[in-house]
Design a protein around this motif. Structure first.
Motif, PDB file in Angstrom:
ATOM      1  N   ALA A  98      34.613  74.580  96.067  1.00 52.43           N
ATOM      2  CA  ALA A  98      35.551  74.466  94.949  1.00 52.43           C
ATOM      3  C   ALA A  98      35.868  73.011  94.624  1.00 52.43           C
ATOM      4  N   SER A  99      36.143  72.201  95.666  1.00 52.49           N
ATOM      5  CA  SER A  99      36.522  70.804  95.420  1.00 52.49           C
ATOM      6  C   SER A  99      35.374  70.031  94.775  1.00 52.49           C
ATOM      7  N   LEU A 100      34.138  70.242  95.248  1.00 53.08           N
ATOM      8  CA  LEU A 100      32.994  69.539  94.670  1.00 53.08           C
ATOM      9  C   LEU A 100      32.712  70.005  93.238  1.00 53.08           C
ATOM     10  N   SER A 101      32.728  71.306  93.021  1.00 54.85           N
ATOM     11  CA  SER A 101      32.411  71.851  91.692  1.00 54.85           C
ATOM     12  C   SER A 101      33.437  71.409  90.661  1.00 54.85           C
ATOM     13  N   ILE A 102      34.713  71.523  91.004  1.00 54.50           N
ATOM     14  CA  ILE A 102      35.764  71.164  90.047  1.00 54.50           C
ATOM     15  C   ILE A 102      35.813  69.654  89.846  1.00 54.50           C
ATOM     16  N   GLY A 103      35.578  68.901  90.927  1.00 54.80           N
ATOM     17  CA  GLY A 103      35.567  67.445  90.818  1.00 54.80           C
ATOM     18  C   GLY A 103      34.476  66.950  89.885  1.00 54.80           C
ATOM     19  N   ILE A 104      33.276  67.506  90.038  1.00 54.24           N
ATOM     20  CA  ILE A 104      32.155  67.121  89.166  1.00 54.24           C
ATOM     21  C   ILE A 104      32.451  67.511  87.716  1.00 54.24           C
ATOM     22  N   ALA A 105      33.024  68.706  87.525  1.00 56.32           N
ATOM     23  CA  ALA A 105      33.360  69.160  86.172  1.00 56.32           C
ATOM     24  C   ALA A 105      34.387  68.237  85.524  1.00 56.32           C
ATOM     25  N   SER A 106      35.370  67.793  86.293  1.00 58.13           N
ATOM     26  CA  SER A 106      36.397  66.890  85.757  1.00 58.13           C
ATOM     27  C   SER A 106      35.793  65.556  85.363  1.00 58.13           C
ATOM     28  N   TYR A 107      34.880  65.052  86.187  1.00 53.04           N
ATOM     29  CA  TYR A 107      34.247  63.761  85.920  1.00 53.04           C
ATOM     30  C   TYR A 107      33.385  63.814  84.662  1.00 53.04           C
ATOM     31  N   THR A 108      32.737  64.952  84.430  1.00 55.90           N
ATOM     32  CA  THR A 108      31.833  65.077  83.284  1.00 55.90           C
ATOM     33  C   THR A 108      32.528  65.628  82.041  1.00 55.90           C
ATOM     34  N   GLY A 109      33.829  65.923  82.147  1.00 53.21           N
ATOM     35  CA  GLY A 109      34.578  66.375  80.979  1.00 53.21           C
ATOM     36  C   GLY A 109      34.437  67.848  80.661  1.00 53.21           C
ATOM     37  N   ILE A 110      34.128  68.663  81.673  1.00 58.12           N
ATOM     38  CA  ILE A 110      33.950  70.102  81.447  1.00 58.12           C
ATOM     39  C   ILE A 110      35.181  70.846  81.963  1.00 58.12           C
ATOM     40  N   PRO A 111      35.890  71.590  81.098  1.00 59.87           N
ATOM     41  CA  PRO A 111      37.031  72.386  81.580  1.00 59.87           C
ATOM     42  C   PRO A 111      36.552  73.664  82.261  1.00 59.87           C
ATOM     43  N   VAL A 112      36.821  73.802  83.541  1.00 58.39           N
ATOM     44  CA  VAL A 112      36.407  74.997  84.276  1.00 58.39           C
ATOM     45  C   VAL A 112      37.636  75.696  84.847  1.00 58.39           C
ATOM     46  N   SER A 113      37.426  76.905  85.309  1.00 52.94           N
ATOM     47  CA  SER A 113      38.512  77.677  85.908  1.00 52.94           C
ATOM     48  C   SER A 113      38.540  77.475  87.417  1.00 52.94           C
ATOM     49  N   THR A 114      39.568  76.805  87.895  1.00 52.83           N
ATOM     50  CA  THR A 114      39.746  76.618  89.341  1.00 52.83           C
ATOM     51  C   THR A 114      39.839  77.962  90.049  1.00 52.83           C
ATOM     52  N   THR A 115      40.581  78.874  89.444  1.00 54.23           N
ATOM     53  CA  THR A 115      40.780  80.203  90.035  1.00 54.23           C
ATOM     54  C   THR A 115      39.463  80.931  90.242  1.00 54.23           C
ATOM     55  N   HIS A 116      38.652  80.966  89.224  1.00 56.87           N
ATOM     56  CA  HIS A 116      37.401  81.721  89.313  1.00 56.87           C
ATOM     57  C   HIS A 116      36.413  81.080  90.271  1.00 56.87           C
ATOM     58  N   ILE A 117      36.379  79.752  90.297  1.00 57.43           N
ATOM     59  CA  ILE A 117      35.468  79.073  91.220  1.00 57.43           C
ATOM     60  C   ILE A 117      35.868  79.355  92.660  1.00 57.43           C
ATOM     61  N   LEU A 118      37.166  79.236  92.960  1.00 55.23           N
ATOM     62  CA  LEU A 118      37.616  79.458  94.344  1.00 55.23           C
ATOM     63  C   LEU A 118      37.433  80.913  94.751  1.00 55.23           C
ATOM     64  N   SER A 119      37.820  81.838  93.878  1.00 57.73           N
ATOM     65  CA  SER A 119      37.685  83.269  94.191  1.00 57.73           C
ATOM     66  C   SER A 119      36.226  83.641  94.436  1.00 57.73           C
ATOM     67  N   SER A 120      35.339  83.156  93.578  1.00 59.75           N
ATOM     68  CA  SER A 120      33.919  83.475  93.751  1.00 59.75           C
ATOM     69  C   SER A 120      33.345  82.787  94.984  1.00 59.75           C
ATOM     70  N   SER A 121      33.872  81.599  95.324  1.00 54.39           N
ATOM     71  CA  SER A 121      33.414  80.905  96.533  1.00 54.39           C
ATOM     72  C   SER A 121      33.798  81.672  97.785  1.00 54.39           C
ATOM     73  N   VAL A 122      35.024  82.212  97.792  1.00 55.50           N
ATOM     74  CA  VAL A 122      35.455  83.042  98.925  1.00 55.50           C
ATOM     75  C   VAL A 122      34.562  84.274  99.041  1.00 55.50           C
ATOM     76  N   ALA A 123      34.301  84.921  97.909  1.00 54.97           N
ATOM     77  CA  ALA A 123      33.438  86.114  97.913  1.00 54.97           C
ATOM     78  C   ALA A 123      32.032  85.764  98.376  1.00 54.97           C
ATOM     79  N   GLY A 124      31.496  84.623  97.908  1.00 57.26           N
ATOM     80  CA  GLY A 124      30.154  84.198  98.298  1.00 57.26           C
ATOM     81  C   GLY A 124      30.039  83.953  99.786  1.00 57.26           C
ATOM     82  N   ALA A 125      31.069  83.312 100.361  1.00 60.13           N
ATOM     83  CA  ALA A 125      31.057  83.028 101.798  1.00 60.13           C
ATOM     84  C   ALA A 125      31.085  84.322 102.606  1.00 60.13           C
ATOM     85  N   MET A 126      31.892  85.292 102.153  1.00 67.65           N
ATOM     86  CA  MET A 126      32.006  86.546 102.897  1.00 67.65           C
ATOM     87  C   MET A 126      30.753  87.411 102.756  1.00 67.65           C
TER      88      MET A 126
END
Length: 490
Positions: A421-449
């Motif tokens: 989540a931190s890497l994905s959102i950080g890169i998105a912020s640097y490149t000017g892309i608005p992303v959903s923190t909630t969806h990235i973290l939730s999907s990351s938790v699901a992916g890990a499990m």
């Protein structure tokens, strides 16, 4: 900040204050709605106490807003066509503003109440779309021109694909941890849940190095969230102020003489570039006219005309306060239009890397005095987000920490989700892309499990997916309804 009210009567000043209050409420709700993204893993792995985790998250959210820049902010501002709010009267602008804000706030509060980690970004973007579409219907204008389609497409793609990326990367990290650490003596510890750690080792806290990794990754998520979602708040507030108080926010009235001279020099350099490449540009346009839609709105002579008008407008100007409201509007319109022409030039022409870099740098330079945010705006958004982070966080934490997987999170799953989540959102912020923190973290938790073979709770995933699917259409309908009602009342 006081100049916000210097051109207003009492009623307008009250509406401006109310609009500011609504934006700050939205940002505070965004804070406590999304706090779980940064603190749930810390709390459920017992790496820190809940209070410490929330306070730390609030601090780094604040710093993320303060230091995150403005690229995402103006991705939000430009979702609506550049001059939509400016071409309406003040009452219509206020109706647009309050319709957007009320729709986004209501949906965010509703999903928070039902413990659903829905996206604040989706709700805001949906609200903006609703206002744009309703304005097109009520004014009889083209639906194509109701929204900034290229910007909207980029935002949609980022919101759709970012959760998929989060799920995949988090799962890959789990696989890599198993592959590289399987021969380590204490490898089993990283795959313990806190309850297993307490039962087997008699300790409630995670091992020291795991604890440090969890804290650092949580800091990363908090900072990245502040940088991305905080910028959305800044962009929303600038969008509001440009609409209801354009006299003070069309251009940066605090731009220095040096910055204005720099803008003039950049305009001159662009004029030289386009004049030098006249034959090449015209020849390319004529060649592509029948096969490329983009050339239909791209005219060499119109670009030269805009550059000349901009040069004339800025002649002998060294302080933007010297420009009246009409000239500020024209300057903003010319500079934004030129920035779009530069993008088209890069896309259409077969140019060298040096030319491409020159044009990209020129675009950044001409936008510096109109794509800005006063420090007081950045500070109050940072404060609202960080304060919101420290309240109301428990409801979503429960969903993220306990209801996504069939088992409690292991240390490895928590770290993988947070790092992703931190890497994905950080890169998105640097490149000017608005992303959903909630969806990235939730999907990351699901992916890990899923990668660990622990399985996920289908009912929870269905609810999250339903909220994800419904957020845009519901926000569009809400803001459209509120705007339509407002137009009937004014």
């Amino acid at each position: 900040m006081l100049y916000l009210f210097s051109y207003s009567d009492l009623n307008h000043s009250l509406f401006v204050l109310l609009a500011l209050f609504f934006v700050l409420c939205y940002e505070a709700i965004n804070g406590f709605h999304d706090t779980a993204n940064a603190v749930s893993t810390l709390i459920y792995t017992r790496a820190t106490s809940a209070h410490f985790a929330v306070m730390m998250s609030g601090l780094f959210n604040f710093l993320g807003v303060l230091l995150g820049g403005l690229t995402v902010a103006y991705a939000i501002v430009h979702l609506l066509p550049n001059d939509l709010l400016l071409n309406t009267n003040s009452k219509n602008a206020l109706a647009m503003v309050f319709s957007m804000l009320l729709a986004a706030i209501l949906w965010n509060l509703s999903t928070w109440y039902f413990c659903l980690p829905a996206s604040s970004s989706h709700s805001l973007i949906g609200a903006i779309i609703g206002v744009g579409l309703t304005n097109a219907f009520t004014t009889g204008s083209s639906l194509v021109n109701a929204l900034n389609i290229p910007k909207m497409t980029n935002v949609f793609l980022s919101l759709i694909f970012s959760p998929i990326v989060g799920l995949i990367i988090s799962g890959v990290l789990i696989f890599l941890l198993r592959f590289f650490l399987k021969k380590k003596k204490n490898f089993y510890r990283i795959y313990m849940t806190p309850l297993e750690r307490e039962k087997k080792d008699g300790k409630k806290k995670p091992p020291f190095l795991i604890k440090i990794a969890l804290i650092l990754s949580s800091i990363g998520v908090s900072y990245a969230h502040g940088a991305n979602d905080g910028q959305k708040g800044i962009g929303l507030l600038m969008l509001v102020l440009i609409g209801i108080a354009p006299y003070g926010f069309l251009v940066n009235l605090n731009a220095s003489k040096k910055e204005i001279i720099y803008t003039k020099n950049t305009i001159n350099h662009l004029y030289e570039y386009y004049s030098k490449n006249k034959d090449k540009i015209i020849k390319t346009i004529n060649h592509q006219k029948k096969i490329s839609n983009i050339t239909k709105n791209y005219n060499y002579f119109h670009i030269i005309k805009k550059i000349k008008k901009t040069k004339l407008l800025l002649k002998d100007i060294y302080n933007y306060n010297e420009l009246n409201i009409q000239k500020r509007f024209k300057l903003r319109h010319f500079l934004l239009s030129l920035s779009e022409n530069i993008d088209q030039t890069i896309h259409i022409l077969n140019i060298s890397k040096e030319e491409k870099n020159f044009l990209k740098k020129s675009k950044e330079d001409i936008l510096k005095t109109i794509e800005y945010a006063p420090m007081w705006i950045i500070l109050i958004i940072a404060l609202s987000l960080s304060v919101g982070t420290m309240i109301g966080w428990k409801r979503i934490v429960i969903t993220i920490g306990e209801k996504i997987g069939k088992k409690r999170m292991t240390y490895a799953q928590a770290m993988s989700a947070q790092i992703t989540a931190s890497l994905s959102i950080g890169i998105a912020s640097y490149t000017g892309i608005p992303v959903s923190t909630t969806h990235i973290l939730s999907s990351s938790v699901a992916g890990a499990m899923l990668s660990d073979g622990d399985g996920i709770q289908i009912s929870t995933i269905k609810n999250i997916a339903l909220a994800w699917i419904l957020t845009l259409p519901v926000s569009i309908l809400l803001s459209s309804f509120f705007y339509w009602i407002a137009l009937l009342l004014i």
